[in-house]
Design a protein around this motif. Sequence first.
Motif, mmCIF file in Angstrom:
data_model
loop_
_atom_site.group_PDB
_atom_site.id
_atom_site.type_symbol
_atom_site.label_atom_id
_atom_site.label_comp_id
_atom_site.label_asym_id
_atom_site.label_seq_id
_atom_site.Cartn_x
_atom_site.Cartn_y
_atom_site.Cartn_z
ATOM 1 N N TYR A 1 36.953 45.043 25.012
ATOM 2 C CA TYR A 1 38.202 44.301 24.910
ATOM 3 C C TYR A 1 39.015 44.414 26.195
ATOM 4 C CZ TYR A 1 37.379 44.034 19.840
ATOM 5 O OH TYR A 1 36.853 43.772 18.597
ATOM 6 N N GLY A 2 38.978 45.577 26.829
ATOM 7 C CA GLY A 2 39.698 45.783 28.080
ATOM 8 C C GLY A 2 41.081 46.362 27.874
ATOM 9 N N PHE A 3 41.513 47.188 28.835
ATOM 10 C CA PHE A 3 42.848 47.775 28.769
ATOM 11 C C PHE A 3 43.911 46.680 28.815
ATOM 12 C CE2 PHE A 3 45.957 51.091 29.153
ATOM 13 C CZ PHE A 3 46.998 50.485 29.839
ATOM 14 N N GLY A 4 44.901 46.802 27.931
ATOM 15 C CA GLY A 4 45.998 45.849 27.912
ATOM 16 C C GLY A 4 45.714 44.567 27.172
ATOM 17 N N SER A 5 44.526 44.452 26.597
ATOM 18 C CA SER A 5 44.200 43.251 25.835
ATOM 19 C C SER A 5 44.936 43.259 24.499
ATOM 20 C CB SER A 5 42.691 43.198 25.571
ATOM 21 O OG SER A 5 42.299 44.287 24.739
ATOM 22 N N PRO A 6 45.095 42.091 23.863
ATOM 23 C CA PRO A 6 45.716 42.069 22.536
ATOM 24 C C PRO A 6 44.981 42.945 21.533
ATOM 25 C CG PRO A 6 45.580 39.845 23.425
ATOM 26 C CD PRO A 6 44.795 40.729 24.350
ATOM 27 N N GLU A 7 43.645 42.960 21.626
ATOM 28 C CA GLU A 7 42.854 43.747 20.679
ATOM 29 C C GLU A 7 43.114 45.249 20.873
ATOM 30 O OE1 GLU A 7 40.870 39.834 21.452
ATOM 31 O OE2 GLU A 7 41.651 41.443 22.723
ATOM 32 N N HIS A 8 43.152 45.678 22.122
ATOM 33 C CA HIS A 8 43.416 47.087 22.426
ATOM 34 C C HIS A 8 44.746 47.528 21.811
ATOM 35 C CE1 HIS A 8 45.366 49.759 25.755
ATOM 36 N NE2 HIS A 8 44.959 50.525 24.773
ATOM 37 N N VAL A 9 45.809 46.805 22.092
ATOM 38 C CA VAL A 9 47.135 47.205 21.618
ATOM 39 C C VAL A 9 47.217 47.096 20.101
ATOM 40 C CG1 VAL A 9 49.609 46.778 21.771
ATOM 41 C CG2 VAL A 9 48.176 46.509 23.812
ATOM 42 N N HIS A 10 46.715 45.995 19.554
ATOM 43 C CA HIS A 10 46.789 45.773 18.109
ATOM 44 C C HIS A 10 46.061 46.875 17.350
ATOM 45 C CE1 HIS A 10 46.644 43.720 14.230
ATOM 46 N NE2 HIS A 10 45.327 43.873 14.229
ATOM 47 N N LEU A 11 44.842 47.200 17.737
ATOM 48 C CA LEU A 11 44.077 48.218 17.022
ATOM 49 C C LEU A 11 44.739 49.586 17.126
ATOM 50 C CD1 LEU A 11 40.481 47.089 18.024
ATOM 51 C CD2 LEU A 11 41.433 47.114 15.696
#
Length: 570
Positions: free
Chosen positions: A305-315
């Motif tokens: 997903y990568g650092f700072g991605s929506p998926e990273h933060v959301h999860l």
Amino acid sequence: MPRHTRLLSVLLLVAVPALPALAADRITGQPFATRSEVHAPHAMAATSHPLATQIALDTMKAGGSAVDAAIAANAALGLMEPTGNGVGGDLFAIVWDPKTKRLYGYDGSGRSPQSLTLAEFQRRGLSDIPSHGPLPVTVPGAVDGWFALHGRFGKRAMAENLAPTIRYAREGHPVHEVIAYYWDRSVPRLGKWPGFTEQFTIDGRAPHNGETWRNPNLANTLQAIADGGRDAFYKGDIARTIGDYFAANDGFLAYEDLAAHTGNWVEPVSTSYRGVELWELPPSGQGIAALQILNLLEPYDLKSYGFGSPEHVHLFVEAKKLAFADRARWYADPAFHPAPVERLISKDYARERGALISMDTALREVQPGTPKQLDEGDTIYLTTADADGMMVSLIQSNYRGMGSGMAPPGLGFILQDRGEQFVLREDHPNGYAPGKRPFHTIIPAFATKDGEPWLSFGVMGGAMQPQGHVQILINMLDFGMNLQEAGDAPRIQHDGSTEPTGQNTAMTDGGEVDLETGFPYETVRALMQKGHSVRFSHGPYGGYQAIMKNPYGGWTGASESRKDGQAAGY
């Protein structure tokens, strides 16, 4: 605007994943590091004050162990950073002992006064314990913690460990910028409590950045401890002065409460994540929340997903909500309400709870799990490592900034207000009772690889602490950052979960997501579309220090760019 706030705005004002402008000026091109990691062959110390770091190194150069160095640095921070800690507060530590090749945990937290009852709060018409003054004060456990750690792992005399701070207290030292900023904020709140203005201001004001500060009263207190040991604090004139002071100022902490104090050696607990074991202390602290969050995140490929991605933060935020729902329900003094720790940190339980996470929608309400037993607060964090391989992860706090504001005459320190964290309900695990330890936010962390020491670290700052522990590890293990980058990268803080403390309001709206400058607008927009409330906030992102075992030999250190601190070695 204080220096730490300027750093957040300047250093991290960048869209991810593009490299920050300042990183492009660095020859390495590292994406987040404000400075290089520190390497040293023999010993390392990382604290939130450069002079405390130097004291720790001097202690180890003179033959002291990493524990001696940690005690010496902690004493110095109590003088130099009274906005976060002092001998009036509590202490927790995790120690790696190279001789026995195992970790040791110490819970140096104090208990509520025996003479203060739940009925007394009810008689006063209180629904929550006040944040300052005499009522939230609990027995300070730090000095007991020093002597317990020293008795098992110390090499130098305690008088030698305390001598540098005694000298600085008498001769003076310059106050650093971030400390001066928080000190100035504390004076209006605490100046009304007896003893504070006389002992912690210069003509009624906080010391300025760079101004010399002296505390001869604290020098006398530390000298008494150096000469008379722990009992000089808990059973001597210091304890009598504290008891008399509270008796004269509508308080309940008594000589007998201090004389009866004992800390506890505890077994650290752990979970595995990407080949690393993260170790935390069990409740009454919140350390296992970090283990629960990691267990919930482990099934997801954050790297892709990568650092700072929506998926990273959301999860991350959703896992935090689930863990903190359990934190509100289960974390308390185990002598009164034992938590089902083994079940809470198990992978099976994480799989059950993880089913509540949706990739598309933010949770607005979270109920705690029902695991069955298997057969502004401020703080300092420091870490040390010595030439023999001993590593210390130590955290110490007065709780809210400079604590309760209650400063007994002639002693030079302020008592903590940790008791504010109790709930004034008899039926709650963290409900107030005499002689009970409140829920604790301060947590040291340690990580091992294949049974060997790897990383001693911490991220201070209230409920940010377990969130910070997790972010440091995923930054390193999922996103490939080095030790300094992992701390400098912009942070996430979720606020608004149901709390195990006095302000016990259940989360019904999903809470708030604080994002430090550096996350792209596309991520913010995507999070809002999932139902998150996103806001920007200066300052609540914690204070990081870390020491890592260098695979090539020696040690690697990192320090928080948002604080006044320093990592250094020799």
